[in-house]
Write a protein that holds these residues in place. Structure first.
Motif, PDB file in Angstrom:
ATOM      1  N   LYS A 122      -0.838 -29.186  -0.409  1.00 24.52           N
ATOM      2  CA  LYS A 122       0.154 -29.573   0.608  1.00 24.52           C
ATOM      3  C   LYS A 122      -0.544 -30.033   1.884  1.00 24.52           C
ATOM      4  O   LYS A 122      -0.158 -29.680   3.008  1.00 24.52           O
ATOM      5  N   ARG A 179      -3.890 -20.616   4.279  1.00 25.70           N
ATOM      6  CA  ARG A 179      -4.262 -21.963   4.712  1.00 25.70           C
ATOM      7  C   ARG A 179      -5.435 -21.798   5.667  1.00 25.70           C
ATOM      8  O   ARG A 179      -5.474 -20.855   6.482  1.00 25.70           O
ATOM      9  N   ASP A 209      -3.485 -15.885  -0.812  1.00 26.78           N
ATOM     10  CA  ASP A 209      -4.092 -17.140  -0.389  1.00 26.78           C
ATOM     11  C   ASP A 209      -3.743 -17.395   1.072  1.00 26.78           C
ATOM     12  O   ASP A 209      -2.867 -16.738   1.649  1.00 26.78           O
ATOM     13  N   GLY A 254       4.141 -16.377  -5.254  1.00 30.50           N
ATOM     14  CA  GLY A 254       5.201 -17.368  -5.210  1.00 30.50           C
ATOM     15  C   GLY A 254       4.951 -18.383  -6.320  1.00 30.50           C
ATOM     16  O   GLY A 254       3.969 -18.300  -7.058  1.00 30.50           O
ATOM     17  N   ALA A 294      -0.349 -18.912  -5.656  1.00 34.55           N
ATOM     18  CA  ALA A 294      -1.409 -18.754  -4.650  1.00 34.55           C
ATOM     19  C   ALA A 294      -1.787 -20.172  -4.214  1.00 34.55           C
ATOM     20  O   ALA A 294      -0.890 -20.973  -3.936  1.00 34.55           O
ATOM     21  N   HIS A 333       2.207 -24.476  -9.072  1.00 38.65           N
ATOM     22  CA  HIS A 333       1.069 -23.708  -8.525  1.00 38.65           C
ATOM     23  C   HIS A 333       1.513 -22.300  -8.168  1.00 38.65           C
ATOM     24  O   HIS A 333       2.700 -22.011  -7.963  1.00 38.65           O
ATOM     25  N   ARG A 380      -7.547 -24.642   1.836  1.00 43.90           N
ATOM     26  CA  ARG A 380      -7.056 -23.284   1.575  1.00 43.90           C
ATOM     27  C   ARG A 380      -8.138 -22.382   1.026  1.00 43.90           C
ATOM     28  O   ARG A 380      -9.137 -22.838   0.480  1.00 43.90           O
ATOM     29  N   ASN A 427      -0.352 -18.076   6.918  1.00 41.29           N
ATOM     30  CA  ASN A 427       0.351 -17.012   6.189  1.00 41.29           C
ATOM     31  C   ASN A 427       0.198 -15.674   6.912  1.00 41.29           C
ATOM     32  O   ASN A 427       1.105 -14.834   6.886  1.00 41.29           O
ATOM     33  N   GLY A 429       2.132 -16.199   0.508  1.00 44.24           N
ATOM     34  CA  GLY A 429       2.559 -16.852   1.734  1.00 44.24           C
ATOM     35  C   GLY A 429       3.801 -17.687   1.469  1.00 44.24           C
ATOM     36  O   GLY A 429       4.602 -17.348   0.587  1.00 44.24           O
ATOM     37  N   GLY A 430       3.942 -18.743   2.231  1.00 39.84           N
ATOM     38  CA  GLY A 430       5.110 -19.612   2.053  1.00 39.84           C
ATOM     39  C   GLY A 430       6.353 -19.024   2.699  1.00 39.84           C
ATOM     40  O   GLY A 430       6.307 -18.055   3.452  1.00 39.84           O
ATOM     41  N   GLU A 431       7.489 -19.627   2.389  1.00 43.84           N
ATOM     42  CA  GLU A 431       8.752 -19.258   3.042  1.00 43.84           C
ATOM     43  C   GLU A 431       9.585 -18.256   2.246  1.00 43.84           C
ATOM     44  O   GLU A 431      10.261 -17.411   2.829  1.00 43.84           O
ATOM     45  N   THR A 432       9.526 -18.332   0.933  1.00 46.96           N
ATOM     46  CA  THR A 432      10.428 -17.488   0.124  1.00 46.96           C
ATOM     47  C   THR A 432      10.343 -16.000   0.459  1.00 46.96           C
ATOM     48  O   THR A 432      11.367 -15.325   0.558  1.00 46.96           O
ATOM     49  N   LYS A 447      12.821 -24.949  -7.759  1.00 44.62           N
ATOM     50  CA  LYS A 447      11.806 -24.266  -8.584  1.00 44.62           C
ATOM     51  C   LYS A 447      12.230 -24.172 -10.064  1.00 44.62           C
ATOM     52  O   LYS A 447      11.540 -23.566 -10.881  1.00 44.62           O
TER      53      LYS A 447
HETATM   54  O1  LIG Z   1       0.311 -20.307   0.939  1.00 37.84           O
HETATM   55  C1  LIG Z   1       1.195 -20.661   0.185  1.00 37.84           C
HETATM   56  O2  LIG Z   1       1.777 -21.766   0.253  1.00 37.84           O
HETATM   57  C2  LIG Z   1       1.700 -19.709  -0.858  1.00 37.84           C
HETATM   58  O3  LIG Z   1       1.011 -18.625  -1.083  1.00 37.84           O
HETATM   59  C3  LIG Z   1       2.130 -20.480  -2.065  1.00 37.84           C
HETATM   60  O4  LIG Z   1       1.543 -20.122  -3.276  1.00 37.84           O
HETATM   61  C4  LIG Z   1       3.620 -20.269  -2.116  1.00 37.84           C
HETATM   62  O5  LIG Z   1       3.903 -18.990  -2.652  1.00 37.84           O
HETATM   63  C5  LIG Z   1       4.292 -21.339  -2.922  1.00 37.84           C
HETATM   64  O6  LIG Z   1       3.864 -22.590  -2.414  1.00 37.84           O
HETATM   65  C6  LIG Z   1       5.814 -21.216  -2.776  1.00 37.84           C
HETATM   66  O7  LIG Z   1       6.097 -21.430  -1.417  1.00 37.84           O
HETATM   67  P1  LIG Z   1       7.599 -21.299  -0.837  1.00 37.84           P
HETATM   68  O8  LIG Z   1       7.970 -19.861  -0.961  1.00 37.84           O
HETATM   69  O9  LIG Z   1       7.484 -21.742   0.588  1.00 37.84           O
HETATM   70  O10 LIG Z   1       8.449 -22.197  -1.707  1.00 37.84           O
END
Ligand SMILES: O=C(O)[C@H](O)[C@@H](O)[C@H](O)[C@H](O)COP(=O)(O)O
Length: 243
Positions: A173, A76, A74, A143, A151, A149, A177, A86, A47-50, A200
């Motif tokens: 955060k 939220r 993973d 990520g 997942a 961290h 989760r 996600n 998940g996340g933004e990257t 990072k």
């Molecule tokens: O649900 C999540 O937050 C992700 O799965 C987490 O593991 C993510 O990959 C990292 O936190 C990097 O997040 P960014 O890509 O937003 O920096």
């Protein structure tokens, strides 16, 4: 006996577009390999933004997506339409249009009464999709957080230490989760970290440091049999030798 050290292949992209392309190609290659041997492929995405740009690029790949099971490493513990979901991010990117929208998406069931109930429901679904002692994904895209961290295995929490089941609950955060556990992340046939941004830099250097303790950098718990591919941009890789 010390653990055999994990082997990493670092690929540094010179632009966001190249990073997205490299990630899409790596994931597509893992799917192709799986489908050459079996009827279906199972991939777990971060998940996340990257990864947004990578998923948008991957969505254009002409693969037999109807034979691909898409899951999340993973999630939220929020409603499916929550901005921090996600699953929502995947629906907005990879799964927004054909051909990739023909994939079979298995979101983490976050509509259960508790995170524990959601984790148990996700584990039950995994047991059907990836039968065996340990779910083995064909592709695991991960990520890396600036705190090391991956997942939802956050430092200073219990989740990284859960080794006796495939799915557990956690927090990170400010959100509860659900996460795959380290043994499942490590069992994947192809593990890819996607890392971007100067924020990072330290976490990536620690991930690649053979003496870095996993307690401080839980991403070091990901120890597959094969080589771990690390796709990074120049900003994240700046401190690494030879970059
Ligand atoms: O649900 C999540 O937050 C992700 O799965 C987490 O593991 C993510 O990959 C990292 O936190 C990097 O997040 P960014 O890509 O937003 O920096």
């Amino acid at each position: 006996m010390t653990e055999p050290s994990t082997r990493y292949q670092l690929i540094v992209a010179t632009s966001p577009e190249e990073l997205a392309r490299q990630a899409a190609e790596q994931i597509a290659a893992g799917i192709d390999l799986a489908l050459a041997e079996r009827d279906r492929a199972q991939i777990a995405l971060s998940g996340g933004e990257t990864p947004r740009a990578a998923y948008a690029r991957l969505a254009e790949e002409h693969l037999p997506w109807e034979r691909v099971d898409v899951l999340l490493g993973d999630e939220r513990w929020v409603p499916a339409d929550d901005p921090s979901s996600n699953a929502r991010m995947l629906r907005e990117t990879l799964l927004a249009h054909p051909p990739a929208s023909h994939a079979r998406f298995h979101p983490v069931p976050t509509d259960r009464p508790s995170p524990q109930a959601s984790a148990e429901a996700y584990a039950s679904e995994l047991a059907v999709l990836c039968p065996g002692a340990l779910p083995r994904f064909d592709v695991m895209l991960l990520g890396l957080g600036d705190d090391g961290h991956t997942a939802s295995l956050f430092p200073g929490t219990a989740a990284p230490g859960v080794l006796d089941r495939p799915v557990t609950t956690g927090e990170g955060k400010g959100l509860p989760r659900i996460t795959l556990t380290a043994p499942v992340l490590s069992a994947a046939r192809r593990v890819i970290f996607l890392v971007s941004g100067a924020g990072k830099r330290q976490a990536l250097a620690r991930l690649l440091d053979p003496v870095e303790p996993a307690e401080r950098t839980p991403a070091r718990l990901v120890r597959p049999a094969g080589v771990v591919v690390i796709l990074a941009d120049a900003a994240a890789a700046a401190d690494l030798p030879g970059t």
